[in-house]
Scaffold this active site. Sequence first.
Site, mmCIF file in Angstrom:
data_model
loop_
_atom_site.group_PDB
_atom_site.id
_atom_site.type_symbol
_atom_site.label_atom_id
_atom_site.label_comp_id
_atom_site.label_asym_id
_atom_site.label_seq_id
_atom_site.Cartn_x
_atom_site.Cartn_y
_atom_site.Cartn_z
ATOM 1 C CG ASN A 1 29.021 -58.309 82.914
ATOM 2 O OD1 ASN A 1 28.008 -57.777 82.494
ATOM 3 N ND2 ASN A 1 30.072 -57.600 83.316
ATOM 4 C CG HIS B 1 31.911 -60.231 89.720
ATOM 5 N ND1 HIS B 1 32.316 -61.335 88.988
ATOM 6 C CD2 HIS B 1 32.189 -59.165 88.933
ATOM 7 C CE1 HIS B 1 32.819 -60.951 87.830
ATOM 8 N NE2 HIS B 1 32.730 -59.626 87.760
#
Length: 116
Positions: A89, A102
Amino acid sequence: MPESDCLFCKIRDGLIPAKIVHQDEHCLAFEDINPQAPTHVLFIPRKHIATVNDITAEDRELVGSLSMAAAKVARERGHADTGYRVVMNTQRDAGQTVFHIHLHLLAGRTLHWPPG
């Protein structure tokens, strides 16, 4: 956000405990504390990079290592043949809540599309 205030940098540095499932010279992977699937592992680079927008050409190998590590963990957990999802994201509207890139590995249940 300064690296000293980053939740994932604190996990990387051992200041906050996490259930580590993989680590190498490029990345660290740990179980998500709020799992959205039976397997929900986060893969972070050891270098602090706030968002995908901040990745540079110098980060290619580092960022690629996240995908390779996710595939390795997915194979080890038996998801390679049944399927899994990897998601990264970027920014708040996409759901990024920790500003250290991440990759999410999600598996262990049927994942629908579109995700939401």
